[in-house]
Design a protein around this motif. Structure first.
Motif, PDB file in Angstrom:
ATOM      1  N   ASN A   3       0.909  -1.173   0.035  1.00  0.00           N
ATOM      2  CA  ASN A   3      -0.059   0.000  -0.065  1.00  0.00           C
ATOM      3  C   ASN A   3       0.996   1.472  -0.053  1.00  0.00           C
ATOM      4  N   THR A  13      -1.578   4.541   1.143  1.00  0.00           N
ATOM      5  CA  THR A  13      -3.064   4.809   1.027  1.00  0.00           C
ATOM      6  C   THR A  13      -3.695   3.762   2.077  1.00  0.00           C
ATOM      7  N   GLU A  16     -11.224   1.514   3.030  1.00  0.00           N
ATOM      8  CA  GLU A  16     -12.094   1.005   2.273  1.00  0.00           C
ATOM      9  C   GLU A  16     -13.401   1.708   1.602  1.00  0.00           C
ATOM     10  N   SER A  17     -13.992   1.199   0.696  1.00  0.00           N
ATOM     11  CA  SER A  17     -14.759   1.747  -0.054  1.00  0.00           C
ATOM     12  C   SER A  17     -16.221   2.117   0.836  1.00  0.00           C
ATOM     13  N   VAL A  22     -11.377   6.995   3.228  1.00  0.00           N
ATOM     14  CA  VAL A  22     -10.154   6.676   2.513  1.00  0.00           C
ATOM     15  C   VAL A  22      -9.214   7.809   2.916  1.00  0.00           C
ATOM     16  N   ARG A 124     -10.594  -2.798  -0.268  1.00  0.00           N
ATOM     17  CA  ARG A 124      -9.494  -1.863  -0.713  1.00  0.00           C
ATOM     18  C   ARG A 124      -9.387  -2.022  -2.356  1.00  0.00           C
ATOM     19  N   SER A 125     -10.207  -2.894  -3.096  1.00  0.00           N
ATOM     20  CA  SER A 125     -10.067  -2.967  -4.428  1.00  0.00           C
ATOM     21  C   SER A 125     -11.228  -2.088  -5.223  1.00  0.00           C
ATOM     22  N   ARG A 128     -12.526   3.681  -4.937  1.00  0.00           N
ATOM     23  CA  ARG A 128     -12.363   4.581  -4.191  1.00  0.00           C
ATOM     24  C   ARG A 128     -10.819   4.797  -3.361  1.00  0.00           C
ATOM     25  N   GLU A 129     -10.190   3.568  -3.716  1.00  0.00           N
ATOM     26  CA  GLU A 129      -8.865   3.707  -3.172  1.00  0.00           C
ATOM     27  C   GLU A 129      -7.872   4.609  -3.861  1.00  0.00           C
ATOM     28  N   THR A 130      -8.357   5.067  -5.205  1.00  0.00           N
ATOM     29  CA  THR A 130      -7.551   5.989  -5.844  1.00  0.00           C
ATOM     30  C   THR A 130      -7.634   7.319  -5.312  1.00  0.00           C
TER      31      THR A 130
END
Length: 194
Positions: A3, A13, A16-17, A22, A124-125, A128-130
């Protein structure tokens, strides 16, 4: 899965969504860089969901909070923490995903690698992780502009077999922002959206 990215300018980062939020921790930012939430927010607004028919309909304001590393509008040279709280969380919408992997997502990969996955919106996938990467990128762009005068402009040149004609030396941000796919070639953009 890592991460943390980078060496001199490092970002980590988190979040979670469908959790509390985040964000990102940035380490290696020089002191005395002029930075404000508005600098970061401008980039976050560009990636915010629900802006067009080709993005997720999820409604999030994606308002950033700078928690540390900035004082009186200047970076301190210490780690910068930026948080974006999740507002439109509906984990119940994903209950069927507890037993079924979502197509075109990393659910199966996470499950195979860790033996555990957060099926509520991808965890995490999720895209929103961006947010953390975009916030860190806003600061990196500001460093490059203030220190070297460089301007960073990203755009979409190709989607599958549709490729735009773009001159990287003359492309402008206005051309990029002129359509929902952010392709500065207007004709190719129409076909990409099609």
């Amino acid at each position: 899965m890592g991460n943390t990215f980078g060496h001199l300018f490092r970002i980590t980062t988190f979040g979670e969504s469908h959790g509390g939020g985040v964000g990102v921790i940035i380490d290696g930012c020089p002191p005395r860089l002029d930075i404000s939430p508005a600098d970061i927010q401008a980039e976050l607004d560009r990636r915010r969901p629900g802006q067009s028919k080709i993005t997720t309909p999820r409604k999030e304001t994606d308002q950033c909070e700078i928690l540390s590393g900035v004082f009186q509008g200047k970076t301190l040279g210490t780690p910068i923490a930026i948080l974006v709280r999740n507002k439109d969380t509906r984990p119940q919408d994903y209950s069927e995903m507890a037993v079924t992997y979502r197509p075109s997502h990393a659910d199966a990969t996470y499950d195979a690698k860790y033996g555990l996955r957060n099926y509520q919106g991808g965890g995490r996938s999720s895209a929103r992780e961006t947010i953390g990467r975009v916030a860190a990128g806003a600061i990196a762009k500001k460093i490059l502009r203030q220190v070297t005068g460089a301007e960073v402009i990203g755009y979409v040149k190709r989607i599958q077999d549709i490729e735009g004609t773009v001159d990287p030396a003359s492309v402008t941000l206005d051309q990029v922002e002129s359509n929902i796919v952010r392709c500065p070639d207007a004709e190719a953009a129409v076909r990409m959206i099609g």
